[in-house]
Design an enzyme around this catalytic site. Structure first.
Site, PDB file in Angstrom:
ATOM      1  N   CYS A  48       0.864  -1.173   0.000  1.00 33.31           N
ATOM      2  CA  CYS A  48       0.000   0.000   0.000  1.00 33.31           C
ATOM      3  C   CYS A  48       0.902   1.225   0.000  1.00 33.31           C
ATOM      4  CB  CYS A  48      -0.870   0.018   1.255  1.00 33.31           C
ATOM      5  SG  CYS A  48      -1.919  -1.435   1.427  1.00 33.31           S
ATOM      6  N   LEU A  63      -4.226  -0.973  -1.117  1.00 35.64           N
ATOM      7  CA  LEU A  63      -4.353  -1.990  -2.155  1.00 35.64           C
ATOM      8  C   LEU A  63      -4.892  -3.221  -1.435  1.00 35.64           C
ATOM      9  CD1 LEU A  63      -3.693  -2.774  -5.137  1.00 35.64           C
ATOM     10  CD2 LEU A  63      -1.484  -3.585  -4.308  1.00 35.64           C
ATOM     11  N   GLU A  83       2.968  -6.899   3.716  1.00 33.31           N
ATOM     12  CA  GLU A  83       2.274  -8.123   4.106  1.00 33.31           C
ATOM     13  C   GLU A  83       3.060  -8.806   5.221  1.00 33.31           C
ATOM     14  OE1 GLU A  83      -0.546  -8.782   2.760  1.00 33.31           O
ATOM     15  OE2 GLU A  83      -0.452  -7.558   0.945  1.00 33.31           O
TER      16      GLU A  83
END
Lengths: 643, 82
Positions: free
Chosen positions: A2, A50, A76
């Site tokens: 993101c 995202l 992540e």
């Protein structure tokens, strides 16, 4: 991945939500699915999302139950389900299924030590209002970007520099020392960047801002065994362990609530990852590749062979010289610094293809060459050292012919010239930077194009002294092969390969890349191996090839290493490129920016235009000068106008 | 001949930059004036300008790696051809 941004103003000065909105809007390509801004007193956080995991409830900025701890997170955490289960057993309650909330809870429990539990790729910032403390962390190897600065008493940070520049308090100026580093090492040595007073948080580091003071600390670093450490290793067992680790690292990186694809270069590394997905999981796989019209760079035959053997749904984007030239200014905008090769441009096109195919996430084989010793540079250093012991040998020079088989012009050299070029047996032998000096010395020659004023200013600091001062405790006790690996993995990997050539051009089209070879367990396993298992005589990535037996086609497993490259200066004279190139390198523009010697740049431009720039140095100079000029245009002279 | 060679090297490898001085005896490789492929540009120029073809076994620094060595080599080859 993101985009994140934030501001911590000095006490008494409330953060401005409209400024934060403006900052995050600059990097919406990193997160087009959603965006939000949060302000509490002097702290402001912004997030562009995202959506990949927990599509419905993972919105950020996210807060703890009392609203006293807030987080923005880019990346992540692949082991978050296991961490979450463990935390629930300890009494934690969760409101979402997201990895973001796992970091938040871990931070509440463990504070700054929370990062040791994480397996993933991340850059996050936690505002702890209870202690008036900002905690920022970046993943171990530098996959997710994080930049920061201080201006007018405020601490400002973001995933990309362009978001920081959206704050009018931040001055936009070239850092000549930063330019000097790029024109030596291809990369900056963090925290320095190409821009004055803009810092990069180094990989494996965390930062704390509290009571007006910034403290940056290393929590993880690359480490290698001491040279000559006796250690018996059963090769078969070792290859099995490696495969087991790679399967687990890949399995973790398939965790997503959206489909995951894979890049396929036609080489060993991406083929291994794709093969692991096909062999050890139930996941159907779509693969993506770049093909080149010029056979010197094209690997599509091998890509199709792997895709056919593994039964993947495969698609490719053809890339012409003109394509590279046309997208190059966008690539510089995303890279946010001068680049010396065009190689990121085709990958910019590839991520566009992935996006258009409806995918958001891809696996790649990046990192393998660094940790298993795949690059020809490692072979080159080994030969130079071997020859340097007996400089009079007539046989040893012949080994140099085995280097760089994919560079026809280099292959045309006589052994005598190769010897002179690779500086065998010379004064480099005692240098701590032995392996990389031929590359860095060649790159440093580009500085002859610097204007006299910039040349004088950059002479104030010796880049070699600076990099030597950063070398870690124990470096000199490592095997020379490990030292070469360290220099490559510590600097070029995060500073260029994972950024300009990966995150930045992938996120340009909102694509998240994941790297199973850079799972820290794989990195630590590989680094602990003796060099003989990485390069056996002159066979690169020996143990990986052994682990890949039966997994990928034999022709791919035994294929000579061909690094990913793309056409350089010849890409810039097709329609759609020629015009901006001529404008960017016009003597008046070059003189106005003041970085380069205008007349010399003009001569270089003429040489390139005549098609006579065939050498590595001329090509690097051309691409480096052009990208510097474009970066100054985009980030300093016309920042507000660039969309 | 020296001047022609010096002009070519200055224009083609040093892009006219006068600050990058080198003597007639300086090694072009050691001073990193030419890179590994620059020597291919050099022999193409020697062929085109002086009509001297450099054979593979003559592709040696002792023949080509300074102005003086180049002059000596070109003169020797020209005499042999005459």
């Amino acid at each position: 991945m993101c985009g994140i941004a934030g501001i911590i103003n000095p006490p008494g000065s409330e953060a401005d939500p409209s400024l934060l909105r403006h900052m995050i809007d600059r990097i919406r390509h990193r997160g087009p699915d959603d965006s939000a801004v949060y302000v509490k007193d002097r702290a402001g956080l912004a997030h562009a999302r995202l959506s990949i995991i927990d599509l419905t409830s993972g919105q950020q900025p996210m807060h703890n139950e009392t609203g006293t701890v807030s987080i923005v997170f880019n990346g992540e955490i692949f082991n978050f389900p296991e961490l979450r289960d463990g935390l629930i057993k300890q009494g934690c309650r969760f409101r979402t299924r997201s990895d973001t909330e796992v970091i938040l809870r871990l931070y509440e429990l463990k504070g700054e030590d929370c990062v040791h539990d994480l397996n993933g790729q991340w850059a996050f910032a936690v505002w702890d209002a209870r202690q008036e403390k900002l905690f920022v962390s970046r993943d171990r190897v530098g996959i997710a970007p994080m930049f920061y600065t201080q201006a007018a008493g405020a601490f400002i940070f973001a995933s990309e520099i362009k978001a920081i520049f959206a704050d009018p308090r931040v001055a936009r100026r070239v850092d000549i020392a930063g330019l000097n580093e790029i024109f030596t090492f291809w990369v900056n040595l963090p925290p320095r960047t190409f821009f004055e007073n803009i810092c990069e948080l180094p990989p494996g580091h965390s930062l704390v801002l509290q009571d007006g003071a910034v403290r940056v600390a290393c929590y993880w670093r690359l480490d290698y065994p001491t040279s000559g450490s006796p250690r018996h290793i059963d090769e078969r067992e070792c290859a099995e362990q490696l495969l087991e680790l790679l399967v687990d690292a890949t399995r973790l990186r398939l965790r997503a609530d959206v489909p995951v694809g894979a890049y396929l270069s036609g080489g060993l590394d991406s083929s291994v990852i794709a093969a692991v997905v096909r062999r050890y999981t139930e996941t159907p796989l779509k693969t993506f590749s770049v093909s080149f019209e010029d056979a010197e760079f094209d690997e599509s035959r091998h890509q199709k062979e792997v895709a056919g053997a593994l039964g993947t749904e495969h698609c490719e984007v053809p890339c012409s010289y003109g394509d590279i030239g046309r997208v190059f200014p966008r690539v510089v905008w995303h890279a946010e610094k001068p680049i010396l090769r065009t190689a990121p441009a085709p990958l910019f096109m590839l991520s566009r293809l992935v996006r258009e195919s409806g995918y958001k996430v891809v696996l790649t084989g990046e990192g393998s060459d660094e940790i298993f010793g795949g690059y020809d540079l490692f072979k080159e250093a080994k030969i130079r050292r071997f020859w340097g012991v007996r400089p009079e040998s007539q046989m040893r020079p012949l080994l140099l012919k085995r280097l760089y088989p994919y560079l026809p012009k280099l292959q045309a050299q006589s052994p005598a010239y190769l010897q002179a070029f690779f500086q065998v047996g010379d004064s480099y032998a005692s240098s701590r930077l032995f392996s990389h000096l031929p590359r860095w010395e060649l790159t440093s020659k580009l500085k002859m194009f610097l204007s006299p004023e910039v040349l004088q200013s950059s002479a104030a600091e010796d880049p070699y002294h600076r990099i030597e001062a950063q070398l870690p405790e124990g470096y000199d006790r490592w095997d020379p092969f490990s030292r070469a690996q360290y220099l490559e993995a510590e600097y070029l990997l995060p500073g260029y390969l994972l950024s300009s050539q990966a995150d930045r051009v992938a996120m340009a089209h909102s694509i998240e890349a994941r790297y199973p070879f850079l799972d820290h367990r794989v990195v630590e396993f590989a680094n602990a191996l003796p060099p003989r298992l990485k390069m056996k005589v002159l066979r690169e990535k020996y143990i990986l090839k052994r682990a890949a037996g039966g997994l990928v086609p034999e022709s791919i497993r035994n294929r000579a290493k061909q690094p990913y490259r793309s056409p350089d200066s010849q890409s810039f004279f097709a329609t759609g490129a020629r015009e901006y190139v001529e404008a960017a390198l016009a003597p008046a523009r070059v003189a106005r920016h003041g970085i380069f010697h205008a007349a010399a740049v003009l001569k270089l431009l003429e040489k390139v235009r005549r098609g006579q720039a065939i050498g590595i140095k001329d090509n690097m100079a051309f691409v480096g000068i052009l990208s510097t000029q474009l970066a100054i245009d985009q980030f300093i002279d016309h920042f507000g106008e660039v969309q | 001949m020296k001047n022609i060679l010096r002009q070519f090297i200055t224009d083609n490898f040093l892009f006219g930059l006068q600050g990058q001085s080198f003597s007639d005896d300086d090694s072009l490789l050691e001073k990193r004036i030419i890179d590994s492929t620059g020597v291919l540009e050099l022999i193409a120029f020697v062929d085109a300008t002086f009509g001297v073809k450099v054979q593979d076994d003559e592709l040696l620094p002792e023949n080509l790696d300074s102005i003086n060595r180049l002059v000596h080599f070109i003169e020797k080859k020209s005499k042999a051809a005459a």
